[in-house]
Design an enzyme around this catalytic site. Structure first.
Site, PDB file in Angstrom:
ATOM      1  N   HIS A   1       0.851  -1.194   0.000  1.00 31.20           N
ATOM      2  CA  HIS A   1       0.000   0.000   0.000  1.00 31.20           C
ATOM      3  C   HIS A   1       0.890   1.249   0.000  1.00 31.20           C
ATOM      4  O   HIS A   1       1.945   1.262   0.644  1.00 31.20           O
ATOM      5  CB  HIS A   1      -0.915  -0.008   1.221  1.00 31.20           C
ATOM      6  CG  HIS A   1      -2.008   0.998   1.135  1.00 31.20           C
ATOM      7  ND1 HIS A   1      -1.786   2.329   1.402  1.00 31.20           N
ATOM      8  CD2 HIS A   1      -3.305   0.896   0.773  1.00 31.20           C
ATOM      9  CE1 HIS A   1      -2.916   2.994   1.216  1.00 31.20           C
ATOM     10  NE2 HIS A   1      -3.853   2.146   0.827  1.00 31.20           N
TER      11      HIS A   1
ATOM     12  N   GLU B   1      -4.089   1.699  -7.313  1.00 27.59           N
ATOM     13  CA  GLU B   1      -4.509   2.773  -6.408  1.00 27.59           C
ATOM     14  C   GLU B   1      -3.650   4.010  -6.646  1.00 27.59           C
ATOM     15  O   GLU B   1      -2.593   4.162  -6.008  1.00 27.59           O
ATOM     16  CB  GLU B   1      -4.343   2.336  -4.950  1.00 27.59           C
ATOM     17  CG  GLU B   1      -5.224   1.193  -4.536  1.00 27.59           C
ATOM     18  CD  GLU B   1      -5.569   1.281  -3.060  1.00 27.59           C
ATOM     19  OE1 GLU B   1      -6.742   1.141  -2.726  1.00 27.59           O
ATOM     20  OE2 GLU B   1      -4.658   1.520  -2.244  1.00 27.59           O
TER      21      GLU B   1
HETATM   22  P1  PGA Z   1      -9.971   5.425   0.187  1.00 26.30           P
HETATM   23  O1  PGA Z   1      -8.664   4.530   0.424  1.00 26.30           O
HETATM   24  O2  PGA Z   1     -11.058   4.509  -0.288  1.00 26.30           O
HETATM   25  O3  PGA Z   1     -10.246   6.040   1.515  1.00 26.30           O
HETATM   26  O4  PGA Z   1      -9.616   6.434  -0.876  1.00 26.30           O
HETATM   27  C1  PGA Z   1      -8.352   3.465  -0.412  1.00 26.30           C
HETATM   28  C2  PGA Z   1      -7.095   2.802   0.072  1.00 26.30           C
HETATM   29  O5  PGA Z   1      -6.185   3.490   0.549  1.00 26.30           O
HETATM   30  O6  PGA Z   1      -6.959   1.557  -0.004  1.00 26.30           O
END
Ligand code: PGA
Length: 214
Positions: free
Chosen positions: A92, A141
């Site tokens: 992440h 992401e």
């Molecule tokens: P969010 O975060 O849905 O709050 O944008 C997604 C993530 O960091 O996995």
């Protein structure tokens, strides 16, 4: 058709009481693959509650030690995680930026997860992120979209997902400001097989709506 994955990343949130309450209010049956990734401290009580209430939810961890059992103070290893969870989020962007995790350490974490039969959900920030061998599920992401209320466009997310799939043929999810209102625009795209949800997964009603609309 492949399964649709709806993965909740609770990050550093919720007490055991709050986690149990969330599960008690989760009332739905679904054929989608629902994975909730809470803090390590919540895994035992959540596993017990999911079994008691027979909920269609699998558990994931948010991190894994790059080492096995032994003298690694503060670490939680794959064998310990496997007692409670089937999945683990690796790479992440918050781990990369706040904890300086680099490609080499992330590759070790993936190997560790695989050796304990945990399925890595490997986060990539763009189409160029290195995806270690053995990864079957990636989550695209983009950093600007995380927690910002400003998701990527479904079209661009699909282009990145397609690029990843063209190289590796793995399952690709989208994450970043997903809500019950926009989720279907992402899951509707041909190369996107589900979503990784942060902030909006903390509210069980909103998360249930996300599952419903995905
Ligand atoms: P969010 O975060 O849905 O709050 O944008 C997604 C993530 O960091 O996995």
């Amino acid at each position: 058709m492949d399964a649709i994955y709806i993965v909740a990343n609770w990050k550093s949130s919720k007490t055991t009481f709050e986690a149990r309450q969330w599960l008690q209010e989760f009332q739905m049956s679904t054929d989608k693959e629902i994975v909730v990734c809470p803090s390590f401290t919540l895994l035992p009580i959540m596993k017990k509650t999911i079994q008691e209430l027979k909920l269609p939810i699998k558990l994931g961890a948010q991190d894994i030690s790059p080492f096995g059992e032994g003298a690694y103070t503060g670490e939680i290893n794959g064998k310990q995680i496997k007692e409670f969870a089937d999945y683990v989020i690796i790479g992440h962007s918050e781990r990369r930026s706040h904890f300086q995790e680099d490609d080499a350490i992330l590759e070790k974490k993936v190997q560790m997860a695989k050796s304990y039969n945990l399925e890595p959900i490997f986060c990539v920030q763009d189409g160029k992120t290195i995806i270690p061998q053995g990864v079957a599920i990636a989550a695209y992401e983009p950093i600007f979209a995380i927690g910002s209320g400003n998701p990527d466009t479904p079209q661009n997310a699909n282009d990145v997902a397609k690029k990843i799939k063209d190289q590796t043929n793995i399952t690709v999810l989208y994450g970043g400001s997903v809500t019950s209102v926009n989720v279907h625009q992402f899951t509707n795209e041909s190369s996107i097989s589900g979503v990784l949800v942060g902030g909006t997964s903390l509210d069980v009603k909103e998360f249930s709506q996300i599952i419903h609309h995905a």
